[in-house]
Structure formats: structure tokens, C-alpha cells
Design a protein around this motif. Structure first.
Motif, short mmCIF file in Angstrom:
data_model
loop_
_atom_site.label_atom_id
_atom_site.label_comp_id
_atom_site.label_asym_id
_atom_site.label_seq_id
_atom_site.Cartn_x
_atom_site.Cartn_y
_atom_site.Cartn_z
N TRP A 1 11.24 -0.73 -0.19
CA TRP A 1 10.52 0.54 0.20
C TRP A 1 9.56 0.11 1.24
CZ3 TRP A 1 11.24 5.29 -1.97
CH2 TRP A 1 12.23 5.42 -3.05
N ARG A 2 9.63 0.38 2.51
CA ARG A 2 8.96 -0.22 3.92
C ARG A 2 8.16 0.80 4.12
NH1 ARG A 2 13.46 -3.22 7.18
NH2 ARG A 2 14.08 -4.79 5.55
N GLY A 3 6.72 0.46 4.44
CA GLY A 3 5.91 1.29 4.98
C GLY A 3 5.35 2.34 4.09
N GLY A 4 5.14 2.23 2.86
CA GLY A 4 4.94 3.44 2.23
C GLY A 4 4.95 2.99 0.55
N ARG A 5 4.43 3.70 -0.43
CA ARG A 5 4.48 3.94 -1.87
C ARG A 5 6.02 4.15 -2.23
NH1 ARG A 5 -0.45 4.02 -5.45
NH2 ARG A 5 -2.01 3.35 -3.80
N ALA A 6 6.59 3.39 -3.12
CA ALA A 6 7.95 3.91 -3.70
C ALA A 6 7.84 5.26 -4.23
CB ALA A 6 8.32 2.81 -4.78
N HIS A 7 8.76 6.06 -3.93
CA HIS A 7 8.93 7.41 -4.17
C HIS A 7 8.06 8.53 -3.73
CE1 HIS A 7 11.51 5.34 -7.47
NE2 HIS A 7 10.68 4.81 -7.74
N GLU A 8 7.45 8.18 -2.78
CA GLU A 8 6.74 9.12 -1.93
C GLU A 8 7.14 9.22 -0.50
OE1 GLU A 8 2.51 7.86 -1.73
OE2 GLU A 8 2.22 7.91 -3.73
N TYR A 9 7.49 10.63 -0.29
CA TYR A 9 8.23 11.10 0.99
C TYR A 9 7.44 11.78 2.01
CZ TYR A 9 12.17 9.31 -1.95
OH TYR A 9 12.71 8.30 -2.71
N GLY A 10 6.16 12.08 1.75
CA GLY A 10 5.39 12.90 2.50
C GLY A 10 5.15 11.90 3.90
N ALA A 11 4.22 12.74 4.64
CA ALA A 11 4.15 12.29 6.06
C ALA A 11 3.46 10.95 6.05
CB ALA A 11 3.31 13.34 6.92
N ALA A 12 3.48 10.10 6.99
CA ALA A 12 2.87 8.79 6.85
C ALA A 12 1.20 9.03 7.36
CB ALA A 12 3.36 7.99 7.99
N GLY A 13 0.62 8.46 6.64
CA GLY A 13 -1.10 8.64 7.40
C GLY A 13 -1.51 10.01 6.77
N GLY A 14 -0.83 10.74 5.78
CA GLY A 14 -1.21 11.97 5.65
C GLY A 14 -1.42 12.35 4.19
#
Length: 73
Positions: free
Chosen positions: A60-73
Motif C-alpha cells: 500500500w503506497r502513499g496512503g493507509r491500507a483500505h482507504e481509497y479517498g482523495a490524497a490529502g483530503g
């Protein structure tokens, strides 16, 4: 040999996360259900268990696992 499974960082528009398996682009996942389907298409019969079990082979790169929302939002 284990396939490299990468769930890339969430898109800035909130449209999901790009998924690549073995360097092949399988599409944009908007949730775990999409990820499971992409892994099945890649030939992984245990896709449900890999995703729900937080398998260490899924990167899982650049964000938490299982989270699919906007980066930085």
C-alpha cells in the motif's frame, strides 16, 4: 516467485487507487471489492483472503491500507 502487488497512492481527485500486479495495470480500485476482483483477474484464487487478511505481499503506497479517498483530503 511472488507477484508484486501494488496499490498506489490515492488519486488527488478522489477517484480511487491504481492497482498493478506484476507491473501490469489492472485499473482503478474504488474499494476493497475492486481490489479483490483485480487480484482474481490476475489469477490469485485467494484474493478475498489476501485483501481481508492484510497480506504483507500487498504494498500500500502513499496512503493507509483500505482507504481509497482523495490524497490529502
Amino acid at each position: 516467485m511472488t507477484l508484486e502487488i501494488v496499490v498506489h497512492r490515492p488519486s488527488v481527485s478522489g477517484g480511487g487507487r491504481r492497482v498493478t500486479v506484476g507491473g501490469v495495470d489492472f485499473g482503478l480500485a474504488r474499494g476493497d471489492g475492486d481490489l479483490v476482483e483485480f487480484l482474481r483477474r490476475a489469477g490469485l484464487d485467494d484474493a478475498d483472503q489476501l485483501v481481508s487478511g492484510d497480506s504483507p505481499i500487498i504494498q500500500w503506497r502513499g496512503g493507509r491500507a483500505h482507504e481509497y479517498g482523495a490524497a490529502g483530503g
